[in-house]
Write an enzyme that holds these catalytic residues in place. Structure first.
Site, PDB file in Angstrom:
ATOM      1  N   SER A  94       0.811  -1.279  -0.452  1.00 49.03           N
ATOM      2  CA  SER A  94      -0.225  -0.042   0.196  1.00 49.03           C
ATOM      3  C   SER A  94       0.725   1.115  -0.018  1.00 49.03           C
ATOM      4  O   SER A  94       1.770   1.106   0.597  1.00 49.03           O
ATOM      5  CB  SER A  94      -0.415  -0.538   1.749  1.00 49.03           C
ATOM      6  OG  SER A  94      -1.815   1.086   1.282  1.00 49.03           O
ATOM      7  N   ARG A 186       0.542 -12.120 -21.931  1.00 50.51           N
ATOM      8  CA  ARG A 186       1.560 -11.498 -21.599  1.00 50.51           C
ATOM      9  C   ARG A 186       3.301 -11.954 -22.752  1.00 50.51           C
ATOM     10  O   ARG A 186       4.508 -11.706 -21.991  1.00 50.51           O
ATOM     11  CB  ARG A 186       2.056 -12.091 -20.401  1.00 50.51           C
ATOM     12  CG  ARG A 186       0.444 -11.501 -19.317  1.00 50.51           C
ATOM     13  CD  ARG A 186      -0.144 -10.046 -20.473  1.00 50.51           C
ATOM     14  NE  ARG A 186      -0.552  -9.087 -19.682  1.00 50.51           N
ATOM     15  CZ  ARG A 186      -1.554  -8.234 -20.251  1.00 50.51           C
ATOM     16  NH1 ARG A 186      -1.061  -6.735 -20.612  1.00 50.51           N
ATOM     17  NH2 ARG A 186      -3.225  -7.338 -19.255  1.00 50.51           N
TER      18      ARG A 186
END
Length: 246
Positions: A94, A186
């Site tokens: 975070s 990807r």
């Protein structure tokens, strides 16, 4: 901190993942009970059966095998891409609860990723990029101070000046079927360079854990014509050789 490089670790995965997949698949085609199937599967190699399963395209049983990766040295730009893969679980560092403030460390700069094309321009270009990141750090620190240096309530707004280059760390869990889909998109040469490098390293790790399931995994051109059509990179032989020897 400064410039960071990609690091990937396979933290956990379903014990004996190929046996778990084989058990689920054989249950579909057998009248035997669970215990009987379990004993039969554990008694011998399941490679030939799994190879046929993959060739038939009967992929729902491989969802019983899951893989958890620890990933660091990637950018917030990559985070925006990988979270588009919705059949996955993510835990991400975070920017609200973890401050990037330099405090008293004069040489502190938040972790960031330097794109290879910028590195290829030479030392002067790298120095310019690093100076820009150092300036961002000053802006960030300034806003943290103006917002009262009050922990998460300051961080959550100061982080708005941080760039896509800012490093993040995450844990990602995907089942084997979603990984095959992830790799098909990807690992392609047309994928953005950073997530392509991440996907290739993830594939290398899971091939060691479940070699039959992931033996032919990779971009869509490994088994047939390039699915990108006119947008093809034109390097199909080179791509096939790369993933053959990954």
């Amino acid at each position: 901190m400064g410039a960071k490089k990609l690091r990937v670790e396979l933290l956990r995965y379903t014990p004996e993942p190929q046996e778990a997949v084989a058990m689920g698949a054989k249950l579909c085609y057998s009248a035997a009970g669970i215990e009987e199937l379990k004993q039969g599967i554990e008694a011998g190699s399941q490679d030939a059966f799994l190879e046929r399963l993959m060739e038939f395209g009967h992929l729902s049983p491989i969802e019983h095998a899951s893989f958890t990766f620890g990933i660091e040295g990637v950018s917030r730009s990559l985070l925006a891409q990988i979270t588009r893969h919705r059949i996955a679980s993510f835990s991400v560092k975070s920017q609200r609860y973890v401050s990037e403030a330099s405090a008293a460390k004069e040489d502190h700069v938040f972790g960031y990723i330097i794109p290879p094309r910028i590195e290829a321009l030479g030392p002067e270009a790298v120095e310019e990029f690093e100076a820009q990141m150092a300036q961002v750090q000053k802006w960030y620190d300034g806003w943290v101070e103006k917002l009262g240096n009050s922990g998460e309530s300051a961080n959550e707004d100061a982080r708005f000046v941080l760039p896509n280059a800012a490093e993040t760390k995450m844990m990602v869990t995907m089942n084997a079927r979603e990984l095959l889909h992830f790799f098909s998109l990807r690992c392609c040469n047309r994928a953005q360079w950073e997530i392509r490098a991440l996907a290739a390293e993830m594939l290398r790790l899971v091939r060691e854990a479940a070699p039959v399931i992931f033996r032919d995994a990779g971009p869509g051109c490994l088994k047939g014509p390039c699915p990108e059509g006119k947008m093809s990179c034109g390097k199909i032989d080179e791509v096939r050789e790369k993933y053959k020897n990954l």
